[in-house]
Design an enzyme around this catalytic site. Structure first.
Site, short mmCIF file in Angstrom:
data_model
loop_
_atom_site.label_atom_id
_atom_site.label_comp_id
_atom_site.label_asym_id
_atom_site.label_seq_id
_atom_site.Cartn_x
_atom_site.Cartn_y
_atom_site.Cartn_z
N ARG A 61 128.97 -52.55 -0.88
CA ARG A 61 127.44 -52.75 -1.28
C ARG A 61 126.93 -52.49 -2.61
O ARG A 61 126.05 -53.05 -3.18
CB ARG A 61 126.73 -51.98 -0.24
CG ARG A 61 126.67 -52.33 1.50
CD ARG A 61 126.43 -51.58 2.20
NE ARG A 61 125.10 -51.01 2.05
CZ ARG A 61 124.28 -49.99 2.96
NH1 ARG A 61 125.04 -49.35 3.79
NH2 ARG A 61 123.46 -49.68 2.71
N ARG A 105 135.01 -46.60 9.02
CA ARG A 105 133.65 -46.22 9.39
C ARG A 105 132.93 -47.25 8.81
O ARG A 105 133.02 -47.67 7.56
CB ARG A 105 133.20 -45.11 9.24
CG ARG A 105 133.89 -43.92 10.13
CD ARG A 105 133.38 -42.35 9.62
NE ARG A 105 134.37 -42.07 8.36
CZ ARG A 105 134.17 -40.80 7.78
NH1 ARG A 105 133.60 -39.83 8.59
NH2 ARG A 105 134.98 -40.59 6.67
N ASP A 157 128.63 -48.43 8.18
CA ASP A 157 127.26 -47.61 7.93
C ASP A 157 126.26 -48.19 9.10
O ASP A 157 126.61 -49.23 9.80
CB ASP A 157 127.03 -47.60 6.67
CG ASP A 157 127.63 -46.58 5.78
OD1 ASP A 157 127.75 -45.63 6.24
OD2 ASP A 157 127.86 -47.18 4.68
#
Lengths: 256, 256
Positions: free
Chosen positions: B200, B51, B53
């Site tokens: 990140r 997945r 974001d």
């Protein structure tokens, strides 16, 4: 007033091109409106190295603009970038012109353009608007060989837009390299100056060679014909970016 | 019904991320709605490798979807691409799964992410939404050295989002390379799998090293602390792209 040289980056999507037009927003208008905020609302005139058409991008366009005295180069850059938000146009560098009669267009001794073709089945997602999408597999080596027949000083009438305002169709093409990198075909063109649509018309013609629809030798014949209808169609603006304008002395030195 | 493996490219701007959400359009919804056009309006469920974001991009996401029998791989690709217009999501390749129990998420043995930092004074124009804009000059070599202390198998709690649903914070980081290319800092991360926000959070931490606000050694200390507050902030999604998902046998072979 003080003259400044500006280096600009912009995404040509959404603009009618560099030059002011009645039918939409131009890069020139955004720049000059931002500059007017430094000039008590008076809109200063800008001069640029090379007008770009609607949808054509610049990684390093060069402009000249006249602003009130007393600003630093950094203040000019930051103020223009602030006032150009949120448009996709930024000033990369600001410097004093190398000399008093410096003109970004007439002082330039070279212009480098890059044209990107995304050569795959699926349309672009990450690079939509920044590439020309061609599905049929192109023979980049054949395109490169054919391109070499355009190098040198020629009458480029066959590759010139009907609307071109240049007094002469003679230009000297210094570089026209075609290379494949993965599923991209990259075309690099360099000359002192180009005619209107010249790069896009050369690319649209070389694509016919890459598809196998034209023999390589037909490109030289199209050039010799001095007839626009002898060459291929105009490639779309999306894939074209002005990469660099060269001067006898780079006004921006080592600035980014 | 027939199972298909899909390779997808998408621009994450404008989406709430991969997964369906009530507050906006997801990549999953666009794909499944397009697929429903091949299923008499019944929306098929898709499964993906990882997945992403909101705002995160994919150059090669991998998905699995169940479609009616009798379609060729090419017909699936063209139909999905047609029905996903004009969204910036495309199917790059379609293939039969390598085996019956193939699952894009659980069969994957490696994931490669790339994070792009545009390291210059001016905000991005041509790459807006695709890079993290950092003005202060970053020491990419220092970032690279510090990054090496994160390689190997560790408890990555310090780099894990509070919302992360993985049962274990243990991950094995195979690659975390930082290099400067002109005014870009490019960070390449590879692992069998990552925790939520791990890339990140690592990038946001390495930026502190690049700015000179953190000594290089503090990155290893942040990892050892097993405490999210010991590491740096989360880098924005813009610069992050899922580049590749690796399997024991590549379902797509030599397809683009």
């Amino acid at each position: 007033m003080t003259l400044w040289a500006l280096k600009l980056e912009y995404d040509g999507r959404g603009f009618v091109g560099w030059q002011r037009q009645v039918n939409g927003l131009s890069v020139q208008e955004v720049l000059e409106q931002a500059a007017s905020r430094l000039c008590n609302g008076v809109v200063p005139a800008s001069v640029i190295a090379g007008r770009t058409d609607a949808g054509v991008h610049a990684a390093a366009q060069v402009a000249r603009i006249d602003l009130p005295d007393g600003l630093t180069a950094r203040a000019v850059r930051e103020a223009l970038n602030f006032h150009m938000k949120p448009h996709p146009i930024v000033v990369l560098a600001v410097a004093p012109p190398p000399n008093a009669d410096w003109n970004p267009r007439f002082s330039a001794i070279g212009r480098d353009y890059r044209y990107l073709i995304l050569n795959r089945a699926a349309r672009p997602a990450l690079e939509a608007g920044l590439v020309w999408h061609v599905k049929q597999v192109l023979d980049a080596d054949a395109m490169h060989r054919a391109a070499q027949s355009l190098l040198g000083r020629h009458d480029f009438t066959s590759f010139r837009a009907a609307a071109c305002q240049a007094p002469s169709p003679l230009r000297t093409l210094d570089r026209l390299d075609v290379q494949r990198v993965g599923n991209r075909v990259i075309i690099d063109a360099s000359a002192r100056s180009f005619l209107h649509h010249q790069v896009r018309n050369m690319v649209g013609t070389l694509k016919l060679v890459g598809e196998g629809r034209w023999p390589e030798t037909r490109v030289a014949a199209a050039l010799a014909a001095c007839d626009r209808s002898a060459a291929g169609p105009t490639a779309p603006p999306d894939g074209l970016t002005l990469m660099e304008v060269r001067y006898p002395r780079d006004p921006f030195g080592t600035q980014q």
